[in-house]
Write a protein that holds these residues in place. Structure first.
Motif, PDB file in Angstrom:
ATOM      1  N   VAL A   1       0.842  -1.200   0.000  1.00 34.30           N
ATOM      2  CA  VAL A   1       0.000   0.000   0.000  1.00 34.30           C
ATOM      3  C   VAL A   1       0.879   1.252   0.000  1.00 34.30           C
ATOM      4  N   LEU A   2       1.957   1.229   0.780  1.00 31.50           N
ATOM      5  CA  LEU A   2       2.875   2.371   0.809  1.00 31.50           C
ATOM      6  C   LEU A   2       3.507   2.598  -0.564  1.00 31.50           C
ATOM      7  N   ILE A   3       3.893   1.518  -1.234  1.00 26.66           N
ATOM      8  CA  ILE A   3       4.476   1.638  -2.573  1.00 26.66           C
ATOM      9  C   ILE A   3       3.454   2.241  -3.535  1.00 26.66           C
ATOM     10  N   TRP A   4       2.212   1.801  -3.434  1.00 33.16           N
ATOM     11  CA  TRP A   4       1.130   2.347  -4.270  1.00 33.16           C
ATOM     12  C   TRP A   4       1.060   3.867  -4.113  1.00 33.16           C
ATOM     13  N   ILE A   5       1.076   4.317  -2.864  1.00 31.66           N
ATOM     14  CA  ILE A   5       1.025   5.760  -2.609  1.00 31.66           C
ATOM     15  C   ILE A   5       2.283   6.446  -3.137  1.00 31.66           C
ATOM     16  N   GLU A   6       3.435   5.843  -2.852  1.00 32.36           N
ATOM     17  CA  GLU A   6       4.716   6.463  -3.240  1.00 32.36           C
ATOM     18  C   GLU A   6       4.854   6.587  -4.755  1.00 32.36           C
ATOM     19  N   LYS A   7       4.359   5.606  -5.501  1.00 36.95           N
ATOM     20  CA  LYS A   7       4.493   5.625  -6.957  1.00 36.95           C
ATOM     21  C   LYS A   7       3.445   6.510  -7.620  1.00 36.95           C
ATOM     22  N   VAL A   8       2.215   6.482  -7.122  1.00 37.09           N
ATOM     23  CA  VAL A   8       1.109   7.137  -7.807  1.00 37.09           C
ATOM     24  C   VAL A   8       0.860   8.557  -7.283  1.00 37.09           C
ATOM     25  N   ALA A   9       1.097   8.777  -5.988  1.00 35.15           N
ATOM     26  CA  ALA A   9       0.859  10.098  -5.396  1.00 35.15           C
ATOM     27  C   ALA A   9       2.085  10.533  -4.589  1.00 35.15           C
ATOM     28  N   PRO A  10       3.239  10.662  -5.237  1.00 31.57           N
ATOM     29  CA  PRO A  10       4.472  10.946  -4.487  1.00 31.57           C
ATOM     30  C   PRO A  10       4.462  12.284  -3.765  1.00 31.57           C
ATOM     31  N   HIS A  11       3.838  13.288  -4.363  1.00 35.56           N
ATOM     32  CA  HIS A  11       3.885  14.638  -3.784  1.00 35.56           C
ATOM     33  C   HIS A  11       2.688  14.916  -2.886  1.00 35.56           C
ATOM     34  N   ASP A  12       1.510  14.498  -3.311  1.00 40.41           N
ATOM     35  CA  ASP A  12       0.307  14.752  -2.524  1.00 40.41           C
ATOM     36  C   ASP A  12       0.137  13.755  -1.386  1.00 40.41           C
ATOM     37  N   GLY A  13       0.624  12.529  -1.594  1.00 45.94           N
ATOM     38  CA  GLY A  13       0.380  11.479  -0.616  1.00 45.94           C
ATOM     39  C   GLY A  13       1.584  11.037   0.187  1.00 45.94           C
ATOM     40  N   TRP A  14       2.616  10.576  -0.516  1.00 46.17           N
ATOM     41  CA  TRP A  14       3.734   9.950   0.184  1.00 46.17           C
ATOM     42  C   TRP A  14       4.491  10.919   1.080  1.00 46.17           C
ATOM     43  N   VAL A  15       4.586  12.185   0.672  1.00 50.07           N
ATOM     44  CA  VAL A  15       5.315  13.150   1.502  1.00 50.07           C
ATOM     45  C   VAL A  15       4.659  13.317   2.868  1.00 50.07           C
ATOM     46  N   ARG A  16       3.344  13.113   2.934  1.00 49.23           N
ATOM     47  CA  ARG A  16       2.671  13.230   4.233  1.00 49.23           C
ATOM     48  C   ARG A  16       2.660  11.889   4.961  1.00 49.23           C
ATOM     49  N   VAL A  17       2.365  10.812   4.237  1.00 48.56           N
ATOM     50  CA  VAL A  17       2.237   9.505   4.885  1.00 48.56           C
ATOM     51  C   VAL A  17       3.542   9.086   5.549  1.00 48.56           C
ATOM     52  N   ARG A  18       4.665   9.313   4.898  1.00 48.49           N
ATOM     53  CA  ARG A  18       5.948   8.848   5.446  1.00 48.49           C
ATOM     54  C   ARG A  18       6.303   9.560   6.755  1.00 48.49           C
ATOM     55  N   GLN A  19       5.667  10.692   7.032  1.00 55.41           N
ATOM     56  CA  GLN A  19       5.940  11.422   8.257  1.00 55.41           C
ATOM     57  C   GLN A  19       4.943  11.127   9.372  1.00 55.41           C
ATOM     58  N   TRP A  20       3.814  10.519   9.031  1.00 54.63           N
ATOM     59  CA  TRP A  20       2.811  10.221  10.049  1.00 54.63           C
ATOM     60  C   TRP A  20       3.378   9.251  11.087  1.00 54.63           C
ATOM     61  N   ASN A  21       2.827   9.357  12.298  1.00 52.24           N
ATOM     62  CA  ASN A  21       3.129   8.396  13.365  1.00 52.24           C
ATOM     63  C   ASN A  21       4.621   8.270  13.628  1.00 52.24           C
ATOM     64  N   GLY A  22       5.256   9.433  13.746  1.00 55.46           N
ATOM     65  CA  GLY A  22       6.668   9.459  14.077  1.00 55.46           C
ATOM     66  C   GLY A  22       7.589   8.904  13.014  1.00 55.46           C
ATOM     67  N   GLY A  23       7.124   8.909  11.769  1.00 59.73           N
ATOM     68  CA  GLY A  23       7.959   8.387  10.678  1.00 59.73           C
ATOM     69  C   GLY A  23       7.939   6.880  10.558  1.00 59.73           C
ATOM     70  N   ARG A  24       6.993   6.213  11.249  1.00 57.99           N
ATOM     71  CA  ARG A  24       6.922   4.744  11.237  1.00 57.99           C
ATOM     72  C   ARG A  24       6.855   4.182   9.817  1.00 57.99           C
ATOM     73  N   TRP A  25       6.044   4.795   8.956  1.00 63.58           N
ATOM     74  CA  TRP A  25       5.795   4.203   7.633  1.00 63.58           C
ATOM     75  C   TRP A  25       6.998   4.393   6.723  1.00 63.58           C
ATOM     76  N   GLY A  26       7.703   5.502   6.867  1.00 64.11           N
ATOM     77  CA  GLY A  26       8.948   5.669   6.125  1.00 64.11           C
ATOM     78  C   GLY A  26       9.992   4.654   6.546  1.00 64.11           C
ATOM     79  N   LYS A  27      10.032   4.342   7.850  1.00 70.57           N
ATOM     80  CA  LYS A  27      10.988   3.346   8.346  1.00 70.57           C
ATOM     81  C   LYS A  27      10.662   1.954   7.813  1.00 70.57           C
ATOM     82  N   LEU A  28       9.376   1.615   7.771  1.00 70.38           N
ATOM     83  CA  LEU A  28       8.993   0.306   7.243  1.00 70.38           C
ATOM     84  C   LEU A  28       9.314   0.218   5.755  1.00 70.38           C
ATOM     85  N   TRP A  29       9.044   1.288   5.011  1.00 73.37           N
ATOM     86  CA  TRP A  29       9.380   1.320   3.585  1.00 73.37           C
ATOM     87  C   TRP A  29      10.874   1.089   3.392  1.00 73.37           C
ATOM     88  N   GLU A  30      11.702   1.772   4.186  1.00 73.36           N
ATOM     89  CA  GLU A  30      13.156   1.601   4.087  1.00 73.36           C
ATOM     90  C   GLU A  30      13.571   0.182   4.448  1.00 73.36           C
TER      91      GLU A  30
END
Length: 249
Positions: free
Chosen positions: A211-240
């Motif tokens: 799901v994170l990849i879907w957001i990162e590929k399709v909505a990199p500016h509107d979506g992923w820039v916000r999602v990766r920072q939510w919840n203390g950066g948890r989702w960016g850490k999981l992606w990495e």
């Protein structure tokens, strides 16, 4: 003679990397298990004919009794080149790959039922608020011929981007907040605070990361820039954490 390779069927797009989350769940497992595979690209208008031609099993049945053929699909000739295994449905494929190629487990002993429930939650509840945002954007990323496949004179309502984008993203964030609170129970002595099962990557993580990849590929500016920072950066850490499994072959 060249080594037999698993074939993964996926849909092409007009962006450099694929985006379909259900197909990414399978690709992440193939990469994690280091299995030899290659991707065959099939545009949406050709999916049904292509899958029927390789004998792919239906994933569901229409009201009139006709079978529904959909991606992901794999063809695995490794164990039996003369009679390769053909499978559809990401969950069925995941379980097959785990049983057939048990090295580097994605279903630790005793976890299959709970992981199946977790993945069902990701599909049916967690990802639902994303659909009004992501489905229209995903349609825009398709090649023109595939875009036309979903249009019949007028644009269906589900392909129209919602006017209240911020409100839509707030609904998405509520689901991410809920899941983060649950996963936080696996911190401290119970885990690293990143993955679903404590310390090691599993199928549950790949369900989230797809799901994170879907957001990162399709909505990199509107979506992923916000999602990766939510919840203390948890989702960016999981992606990495899963980045090494994101190759496309």
């Amino acid at each position: 003679m060249s080594q037999p390779m698993i074939i993964l069927y996926d849909v092409p797009s007009n962006i450099p990397q694929p985006w379909a989350p259900n197909i990414w769940r399978v690709r992440l497992i193939l990469n994690f298990k280091r299995l030899p595979y290659r991707t065959t690209w099939v545009e949406f208008p050709d999916v049904e004919e292509t899958l029927r031609g390789i004998g792919a099993p239906p994933t569901s049945v229409k009201n009139d009794g006709r079978p529904v053929l959909s991606l992901p699909v794999i063809v695995d000739p490794i164990r039996s080149p003369q009679a390769p295994i053909v499978l559809s449905n990401a969950n069925h494929i995941a379980e097959y790959l785990e049983v057939t190629y048990p090295a580097r487990q994605v279903f630790p002993e005793g976890s299959r039922a709970l992981q199946a429930l977790f993945v069902h939650y990701i599909q049916e509840i967690f990802a639902k608020p994303l659909l009004p945002i992501m489905v229209p954007l995903s349609h825009q990323r398709l090649p023109e011929r595939s875009q036309s496949h979903f249009l019949s004179g007028t644009t269906p309502s589900y392909l129209s981007v919602p006017p209240e984008r911020e409100q839509a993203w707030r609904a998405v964030q509520e689901q991410f907040d809920f899941l983060a609170n649950i996963l936080d129970k696996n911190s401290g002595t119970d885990g690293d605070g990143v993955v679903a099962m404590g310390h090691e990557l599993t199928y549950a993580d790949f369900a989230i990361v797809s799901v994170l990849i879907w957001i990162e590929k399709v909505a990199p500016h509107d979506g992923w820039v916000r999602v990766r920072q939510w919840n203390g950066g948890r989702w960016g850490k999981l992606w990495e954490r899963c980045k090494s499994c994101m190759d496309v072959f």
